[in-house]
Motif scaffolding. Structure first.
Motif, PDB file in Angstrom:
ATOM      1  N   ARG A 171      30.795 -27.402  28.181  1.00  0.00           N
ATOM      2  CA  ARG A 171      30.475 -28.416  28.104  1.00  0.00           C
ATOM      3  C   ARG A 171      30.294 -27.924  30.075  1.00  0.00           C
ATOM      4  N   ARG A 172      29.052 -28.359  30.146  1.00  0.00           N
ATOM      5  CA  ARG A 172      29.865 -28.139  31.729  1.00  0.00           C
ATOM      6  C   ARG A 172      30.545 -29.100  32.628  1.00  0.00           C
ATOM      7  N   GLY A 173      30.928 -30.049  32.441  1.00  0.00           N
ATOM      8  CA  GLY A 173      31.754 -30.725  33.206  1.00  0.00           C
ATOM      9  C   GLY A 173      32.931 -30.198  33.004  1.00  0.00           C
ATOM     10  N   VAL A 174      34.065 -29.363  32.106  1.00  0.00           N
ATOM     11  CA  VAL A 174      35.022 -28.791  31.301  1.00  0.00           C
ATOM     12  C   VAL A 174      34.701 -27.365  32.117  1.00  0.00           C
ATOM     13  N   PHE A 175      33.805 -26.289  32.265  1.00  0.00           N
ATOM     14  CA  PHE A 175      33.538 -25.764  32.643  1.00  0.00           C
ATOM     15  C   PHE A 175      33.765 -25.329  34.577  1.00  0.00           C
ATOM     16  N   VAL A 213      34.664 -37.133  21.247  1.00  0.00           N
ATOM     17  CA  VAL A 213      33.009 -36.532  20.542  1.00  0.00           C
ATOM     18  C   VAL A 213      33.557 -36.799  19.365  1.00  0.00           C
ATOM     19  N   PRO A 214      32.137 -37.326  18.878  1.00  0.00           N
ATOM     20  CA  PRO A 214      32.512 -37.524  17.469  1.00  0.00           C
ATOM     21  C   PRO A 214      33.372 -36.885  16.458  1.00  0.00           C
ATOM     22  N   MET A 259      34.547 -28.443  24.145  1.00  0.00           N
ATOM     23  CA  MET A 259      33.184 -27.043  23.954  1.00  0.00           C
ATOM     24  C   MET A 259      31.559 -27.789  23.417  1.00  0.00           C
ATOM     25  N   ASP A 260      30.932 -27.385  23.918  1.00  0.00           N
ATOM     26  CA  ASP A 260      29.657 -27.606  24.000  1.00  0.00           C
ATOM     27  C   ASP A 260      28.778 -28.249  22.024  1.00  0.00           C
ATOM     28  N   SER A 263      28.881 -25.155  20.210  1.00  0.00           N
ATOM     29  CA  SER A 263      29.661 -24.322  19.435  1.00  0.00           C
ATOM     30  C   SER A 263      30.867 -24.747  18.635  1.00  0.00           C
ATOM     31  N   ARG A 264      31.256 -25.982  18.982  1.00  0.00           N
ATOM     32  CA  ARG A 264      31.742 -26.840  18.257  1.00  0.00           C
ATOM     33  C   ARG A 264      31.991 -26.594  16.973  1.00  0.00           C
ATOM     34  N   ASN A 265      30.387 -26.963  16.442  1.00  0.00           N
ATOM     35  CA  ASN A 265      29.628 -26.641  15.133  1.00  0.00           C
ATOM     36  C   ASN A 265      30.861 -25.312  14.260  1.00  0.00           C
TER      37      ASN A 265
END
Length: 298
Positions: A171-175, A213-214, A259-260, A263-265
């Protein structure tokens, strides 16, 4: 050699997934808010139901929709349902996702269920929104032009390597946060153990700040769907089924929160279907989490 990120993921026996997990092919996520303004909180007590002195259902000075300064629908005096004075449901300066300063989910004077006590001054969690003005360029990191070697192989130093990976999948904030952490390291030897440990610390710290995340929503094999959480996923790889001790719900959650969505899927499908290590379930999960490009959807 490259760190296996084994502080976040313990490595070593493939174990069959549970019936619910094994049936998953098509994966989607239950919709929920993901960018919050804070991380954690403490305190709180039950408030009055269906009322709130001094507040209202969908507004609030200094708060946000779904909350209110001083009260809310389904709350109590001094609390709120999903926000609060100086906070808000989707984030906010000093607030927290699903919380507010001095408020409480489902009511409560002076506390909250999923937020940060005190509101103002709480740390913002890392989600899909940028925290830097411009997207970081991993090629500018110290060590990006260097090559390490060991055990007959050569590789890019961990900082630039994982920066490039997270640029594509996190995810952008994580990156952004990971880049800032690694860019601030002052270790000259980018192939040494001290640098690898420091990069690992950046991973651990950054992942620990990711917004929740859900759970996954997967086919149940009977024409319907069911939800699968990281607790379910981690239960397929425990100390009794993995020579390395398996991996934990917290380790799974750290990866999935960071992860976005695409990617997590893909990581979930990879772990359920590809089993890339074929020797240990923890190795499989680690490979899917940090080398997903090598394992296209089955």
């Amino acid at each position: 050699m490259r760190s296996s990120l084994n502080r976040f993921l313990v490595t070593s026996l493939v174990v069959g997934a549970t019936a619910v997990l094994a049936s998953a092919c098509t994966v989607k996520e239950v919709e929920t808010s993901t960018d919050g303004g804070g991380l954690a909180g403490s305190g709180g007590s039950a408030g009055g139901s269906q009322a709130g002195a001094g507040g209202q259902a969908q507004a609030g000075a200094g708060g946000q929709a779904q909350g209110g300064a001083g009260g809310q629908a389904q709350g109590g005096a001094g609390g709120q349902a999903q926000g609060g004075a100086a906070g808000q449901a989707q984030g906010g300066a000093g607030g927290q996702a699903q919380a507010g300063a001095g408020g409480q989910a489902q009511g409560g004077a002076g506390g909250q269920a999923q937020g940060g006590a005190g509101g103002a001054g709480g740390a913002a969690c890392l989600g899909d929104s940028a925290i830097t003005d411009n997207r970081p360029d991993c090629s500018g990191l110290p060590g990006a032009s260097e090559t390490c070697s060991g055990s007959g192989t050569s590789y890019t130093p961990n900082g630039p390597f994982y920066c490039e990976y997270f640029d594509q999948h996190a995810r952008r904030g994580v990156f952004d946060k990971f880049y800032l952490c690694v860019n601030d390291l002052s270790i000259a030897d980018h192939c040494g153990e001290a640098y690898e440990d420091a990069v690992q610390d950046c991973v651990d710290s950054t992942f620990g700040q990711a917004c929740t995340v859900p759970p996954f929503e997967v086919d149940d094999g009977a024409g319907g769907t069911t939800t699968v959480t990281c607790a379910d996923i981690a239960a397929t790889c425990t100390a009794s089924t993995s020579a390395s001790g398996g991996f934990t719900e917290a380790q799974c959650t750290g990866v999935m929160n960071s992860m976005d969505e695409v990617s997590r899927n893909a990581i979930y499908d990879c772990y359920q279907e590809n089993r890339p290590g074929n020797t240990d379930c923890a190795d499989d999960f680690s490979a899917c989490a940090y080398d997903i490009d090598s394992y296209p959807a089955p």
